[in-house]
Design a protein around this motif. Structure first.
Motif, PDB file in Angstrom:
ATOM      1  N   SER A  42     -10.648  -5.037  -0.518  1.00  0.00           N
ATOM      2  CA  SER A  42      -9.559  -5.565  -1.075  1.00  0.00           C
ATOM      3  C   SER A  42      -8.047  -4.673  -0.954  1.00  0.00           C
ATOM      4  O   SER A  42      -8.440  -3.501  -0.508  1.00  0.00           O
ATOM      5  N   GLN A  44      -6.312  -4.299  -2.849  1.00  0.00           N
ATOM      6  CA  GLN A  44      -6.159  -3.176  -3.913  1.00  0.00           C
ATOM      7  C   GLN A  44      -7.316  -3.059  -4.302  1.00  0.00           C
ATOM      8  O   GLN A  44      -8.031  -3.804  -5.159  1.00  0.00           O
ATOM      9  N   ARG A 118      -4.008  -5.539 -13.118  1.00  0.00           N
ATOM     10  CA  ARG A 118      -5.182  -6.346 -13.477  1.00  0.00           C
ATOM     11  C   ARG A 118      -4.813  -8.029 -13.086  1.00  0.00           C
ATOM     12  O   ARG A 118      -5.549  -8.602 -12.844  1.00  0.00           O
ATOM     13  N   ASN A 119      -3.568  -8.194 -13.093  1.00  0.00           N
ATOM     14  CA  ASN A 119      -2.875  -9.627 -12.770  1.00  0.00           C
ATOM     15  C   ASN A 119      -2.854  -9.810 -11.397  1.00  0.00           C
ATOM     16  O   ASN A 119      -2.420 -10.824 -11.059  1.00  0.00           O
ATOM     17  N   GLY A 120      -3.433  -8.975 -10.470  1.00  0.00           N
ATOM     18  CA  GLY A 120      -3.327  -9.236  -9.008  1.00  0.00           C
ATOM     19  C   GLY A 120      -2.389  -8.527  -8.124  1.00  0.00           C
ATOM     20  O   GLY A 120      -2.450  -8.704  -7.034  1.00  0.00           O
ATOM     21  N   GLN A 121      -1.460  -7.628  -8.724  1.00  0.00           N
ATOM     22  CA  GLN A 121      -0.545  -6.958  -8.079  1.00  0.00           C
ATOM     23  C   GLN A 121      -1.324  -5.739  -7.405  1.00  0.00           C
ATOM     24  O   GLN A 121      -2.088  -5.285  -8.078  1.00  0.00           O
ATOM     25  N   GLU A 122      -0.913  -5.342  -6.219  1.00  0.00           N
ATOM     26  CA  GLU A 122      -1.021  -4.121  -5.489  1.00  0.00           C
ATOM     27  C   GLU A 122      -0.236  -2.936  -6.433  1.00  0.00           C
ATOM     28  O   GLU A 122       0.887  -3.117  -6.750  1.00  0.00           O
TER      29      GLU A 122
END
Length: 173
Positions: A42, A44, A118-122
């Motif tokens: 991934s 991240q 946690r919300n998908g940001q790097e």
């Protein structure tokens, strides 16, 4: 001693300087080449296992260029007891197929940063916004922000590189 051909499996300045600084300190005669590689994990990494795998993938990808050895370095995050931590891994792959790995510093992220990850940001862009700076991952890294500048990303990765080189020397390459 023969001059070694070594690949750093990244174009990131913090990762390159970690390898360069470590090998200079150890007086290893070498030519270092930065090689852009894909971690094949991934963007991240979200676990210790995935972060380590990214470092391994980078090292094995770079060694295909015919180097004596290649170093892959990867940063990621993981959750422990409801707290998100930064983690870092390195891998050294040799031209003879040996693999050495080592993990490095871990530090908890402030919850306001962890929520964004946690919300998908790097982590890199989140840290840029948090510190109101640009390009944090290229130099000081999250560790630089979270330690008030006492440790920067290159230093943290240099510690991992030393562990990798130590294993390599002990294992005779």
């Amino acid at each position: 001693m023969k001059k070694m051909s070594i690949a750093v499996a990244s174009k990131n300045p913090a990762k390159i300087s970690a390898v360069e600084d470590c090998l200079a300190e150890l007086a290893v005669p070498c030519e270092i080449t930065a090689v852009e590689t894909d971690s094949a994990v991934s963007a991240q990494p979200f676990s210790i296992k995935e972060t380590r795998q990214g470092a391994v993938n980078r090292a094995f990808s770079a060694i295909e260029g015919g180097y004596d050895f290649a170093v892959g370095l990867e940063g990621g995050v993981y959750e422990l007891d409801g707290t998100m931590y930064v983690c870092n891994w390195g891998a050294l792959a040799t031209s003879t197929g040996k693999l050495y790995t080592a993990g490095g510093a871990q530090i908890p992220l402030p919850e306001e940063i962890a929520v964004e990850v946690r919300n998908g940001q790097e982590l890199g862009p989140v840290m840029d916004a948090y510190a109101n700076e640009a390009g944090i991952r290229q130099y000081k890294g999250a560790i630089g922000i979270l330690t008030d500048g006492l440790i920067h990303r290159g230093e943290m990765f240099a510690h991992i590189v030393k562990m990798l080189i130590g294993q390599y020397r002990l294992g005779s390459g």
